[in-house]
Every structure is written in C-alpha cells, then in structure tokens.
Design an enzyme around this catalytic site. Sequence first.
Site, PDB file in Angstrom:
ATOM      1  CB  SER A  65      -0.935   0.007   1.219  1.00 24.18           C
ATOM      2  OG  SER A  65      -0.195  -0.060   2.426  1.00 24.18           O
ATOM      3  CD  GLU A  82     -11.460   4.224   1.370  1.00 20.02           C
ATOM      4  OE1 GLU A  82     -12.487   4.770   0.910  1.00 20.02           O
ATOM      5  OE2 GLU A  82     -11.122   4.304   2.572  1.00 20.02           O
ATOM      6  CG  LEU A 121       2.547  -9.507   6.801  1.00 17.19           C
ATOM      7  CD1 LEU A 121       3.700  -9.603   5.820  1.00 17.19           C
ATOM      8  CD2 LEU A 121       1.393 -10.372   6.334  1.00 17.19           C
ATOM      9  CE1 TYR A 154      15.901  -4.320   6.774  1.00 18.21           C
ATOM     10  CE2 TYR A 154      18.139  -3.966   5.987  1.00 18.21           C
ATOM     11  CZ  TYR A 154      16.784  -4.093   5.728  1.00 18.21           C
ATOM     12  OH  TYR A 154      16.321  -3.996   4.447  1.00 18.21           O
TER      13      TYR A 154
END
Length: 244
Positions: free
Chosen positions: A15, A44, A59, A151
């Site tokens: 998104s 949306e 998730l 990371y």
Amino acid sequence: MGVLDGRRVLVTGGSAGLGAAVARRVAADGGRVAVLGRDADRLEAIAKELDAVTVAADLTDGPAAGAAVDTAAERLGGLDALVNNAGTFRLGLVRDGEPSDWADMVQVNVLGLLAVTQAAVKHLEAGRAPQIVNVSSMGGRRVAQPAQGVYAATKHAVHALTESLRRELYSSGIRVTVIAPGFVHTNLGAYIRDPDVRANMEHGQLHQGLDPADVAAQIAHVLSAPPDVHHVEIALISTRQPPG
C-alpha cells in the site's frame, strides 16, 4: 496486451513505498494485483487507483496473515505469483538496541514472510508458471555498518529461506527469486530511533537511493520471464551509491 497480461499477483506491504510501486507496475503491465497491508486508508487509496484487490493483514499474526492470503487468492480467482515485499527497517547497535525493534524485524521480515509463503504455496501450485519473489536487501548479502547488524541478520535469513524454498518447491514448478536492492528512496529511516543513524540513512536514501519504480521494474522483469527461465537473484544499487 502487457507483458504480465492476466497474471494474478499478490504483493505484501503493497500500500506504500516499494510495494505500491510493484503493484502499480504489475497493473500497468496488464496483471491483476492483490495487495496485503496494515493501513486501511492506504489500502483504500491503492484499491481505487489500481482497481486492485486489497486485504488488511498484520503479518505478525501468522494465522491471520495466512487467512488473508486465502482471501486474496479467492478474490483474484487464483494466484500465479507472490511478491514478499513487506518488511521493517530499524537500525541500531546491539549494545543499546531495543529488543522490541529486534522482535518486530524478526516477526515481519522473517516469520511474516514464512506465514504468507506457506499459505500461498497451495494456490501457486494450481497457478500458471508460478513464482515467488522475496524482496531482501544488499544488507542480506553483507553487513555494511554495525548499526545494520540485526536488520541484516533478518535479510540474510530471507536469502537463506529463498534458497531453501527454491530447492523445496522445484518439483512443484514454483520458481523462487530473491531481489536485493541497496538504498531505495522510500521512508527515509522513519522508524530508526537513533537520530544520527536516522539522519545518515535519510541522507543515503535521498541522495543515493534507487527510485522505487526502478526496483519494481526489475521485479516485473522477473515476473515476465519465460516459464523456462528461473532468476535466482538480482542485486542492484543506484550508480550514485558507492560500493562497500
């Protein structure tokens, strides 16, 4: 007709940022796209922009993520490709790091990818020239700085999982590819706690980062490959990002 005409593609984290760029490229190339994401307003907006299927999903909740994949596949009428793009990026040194940041990266970058992939496999096995594309990072190939360590560890895991999935799913006809970009001009380190590390990352992304659309083009290239072509890995950086 586009090069992805009719291909049914599910994009996680689609998104905003790179995921949205991938969704746009798939749609522009004639594919049918479903987007999983957490932000209802952004979902949306992308649904309206692309006439995309959108499903809200966190998730970090494995069963809910799996159910969201099933919903997306049902609404698409099947699934030909999965782009595991969702990820979180929180840099910091281990000695003064936040365990909650570590947990979040493991939950999203590794366990979330696994939950989505596990749920998608049965749909992909019934798809056409099925593929999985896992978005990793150059940080999954080497550790460029100490603050990147945890990371990078999650992205090394993505590389390892991609290779194991490539071997596991070979007999099912599912091709599995890892994409490893360097700096990408996306969220400018918004979730990094240390102000100096955040400023360095913002500078790198602004001045040396790839355009998300250029990374999306490489993913579309993989998705449009002939059925007999199996890309194993694509690693890419901007010409403005120095080696190292």
